[in-house]
Structure formats: C-alpha cells, structure tokens
Design an enzyme around this catalytic site. Sequence first.
Site, PDB file in Angstrom:
ATOM      1  N   CYS A  30      26.437  47.572  54.525  1.00 21.57           N
ATOM      2  CA  CYS A  30      26.273  46.243  53.931  1.00 21.57           C
ATOM      3  C   CYS A  30      26.718  45.177  54.937  1.00 21.57           C
ATOM      4  CB  CYS A  30      27.093  46.127  52.654  1.00 21.57           C
ATOM      5  SG  CYS A  30      26.869  44.531  51.820  1.00 21.57           S
ATOM      6  N   ASP A  61      28.353  42.671  54.281  1.00 24.94           N
ATOM      7  CA  ASP A  61      29.641  42.130  53.831  1.00 24.94           C
ATOM      8  C   ASP A  61      30.664  42.096  54.973  1.00 24.94           C
ATOM      9  OD1 ASP A  61      32.343  42.066  52.586  1.00 24.94           O
ATOM     10  OD2 ASP A  61      31.225  42.210  50.710  1.00 24.94           O
ATOM     11  N   ARG A 106      33.682  42.252  55.009  1.00 23.35           N
ATOM     12  CA  ARG A 106      34.870  43.103  54.839  1.00 23.35           C
ATOM     13  C   ARG A 106      34.592  44.563  55.170  1.00 23.35           C
ATOM     14  NH1 ARG A 106      35.471  41.229  48.750  1.00 23.35           N
ATOM     15  NH2 ARG A 106      33.232  41.567  48.990  1.00 23.35           N
ATOM     16  N   HIS A 122      29.589  50.033  49.484  1.00 18.43           N
ATOM     17  CA  HIS A 122      30.995  49.742  49.162  1.00 18.43           C
ATOM     18  C   HIS A 122      31.102  49.252  47.727  1.00 18.43           C
ATOM     19  CE1 HIS A 122      30.883  45.209  49.477  1.00 18.43           C
ATOM     20  NE2 HIS A 122      29.743  45.518  50.069  1.00 18.43           N
ATOM     21  N   CYS A 179      30.415  45.377  45.813  1.00 19.37           N
ATOM     22  CA  CYS A 179      29.326  44.807  46.620  1.00 19.37           C
ATOM     23  C   CYS A 179      28.697  43.609  45.894  1.00 19.37           C
ATOM     24  CB  CYS A 179      28.265  45.875  46.896  1.00 19.37           C
ATOM     25  SG  CYS A 179      26.930  45.281  47.956  1.00 19.37           S
TER      26      CYS A 179
END
Length: 211
Positions: free
Chosen positions: A42, A44, A46, A98, A101
């Site tokens: 992803c 993302d 993080r 994750h 998400c």
Amino acid sequence: MRELKHLFDNNRKWAEQMRQQDPGFFTKLAEQQAPPYLWIGCADSRVPANQIVGLDPGEVFVHRNVANVVSHTDFNCLSVIQYAVEVLKVRDIIVCGHYGCGGVAGALADVPLGLIDNWLRHIKDVYEASDLVHGAKNGAKEADTLCELNVAAQVRNVCYTTIVQDAWRRGQNLSVHGWIYSLDDGLLKDLDLCISDPDQLAAIYRMRGTG
Ligand code: CO
C-alpha cells in the site's frame, strides 16, 4: 520558493552514514541491482517496504499503490511485475496489505472520495464476492477482514497474470506470498497464502499450453 531544504540535509546525512558503514555501497549499487524480492504494498506512508523487513537499498523491488491492488488492466503494476520476474528474476513476490488501510475503509464507506472511488471499486468487488456481504456490519472487524481478503484476492491476481503463468511454464522458481502488516505493533503476519504452482489456482485461470 519552497525548497524542502531539510530533506536534502537528511539525504546528505543518510548518504554519508551509508558510506561510513560500507565505502563501496553506492558504487556497487550503481552497477547493478539484483533484488530477490518484489514487494507490492500500500502507498500508505506508515508502511515503508524496506524498513519493515530491514532491507537496504538494492534488496527489494517495490511497487506501491492505494490498497495494494493488482489489476490486470494496470500497465504500471504489470510492467513492474514483468520487469521483476523476467529481467531481475525475483524468486518471491510479496503482496503486503495492512490493517487500518484507508483504501479499504474508503471502499467500505459510502462517502464519495472522487476519482479514487474508481480504483477502490476493485476492493468493493472483493467485498461483494466474499462472505462479508452476507454478514452483519461490524465496523473495524469487518474492515480488518476485508484487508485480509483483499491481500488474498491480489495474490491470486498476481498469479493470474500472463507474466507469472509464463514464468511457471518456463520452470522458473517463483512464489507469491500474502502478508499483512499491523500499524499497532509494527509486526507482519503471514496469511499462509503462498502460491508456487498453477495447480493451486482455479482451472479457468491456468494456462499450461505450449503456445
Ligand atoms: Co493502505
């Protein structure tokens, strides 16, 4: 003009640190890359691939998009897979989702987000084809389950590509894994979805012919 000077400062420090650890580091990498892994994760902020699995530059080839989707009409993702499998000859493709998400949460919500809703359709389709559709709405738990189901669907999508099918037909050693990362504790979980052989796929998706 904003020049984001602090990022250049960070970069100089980082490059210096790497040179101190290994004076030949950048010279070696500049000559060639031979990562054994392809990571599809992803976007993302993080979930940074290299850091999570403790790998240096040069050790993992990475493709990231919103909600780690592998669509057979996405030439960006297909190009990454093709280059990784046929040129770099990676041995393992890791699809890593994750929990928490935002893409998955967005797909579950009925709030319009704009263009991205077309992308999140892929996840809505995973939901609609799953048992979740028959269950009671259950907020976070439902979202976590959909995160896992999405990884499973994208692992299969990687395997259905002509690229992976061709590789297996050539006898190339290639496994596709499904993992999920927890933002809460920084730990990865293997979803035990590893596929290394077309026999593990539904018949309609297998292409065995010699053509
Ligand atoms: Co995400």
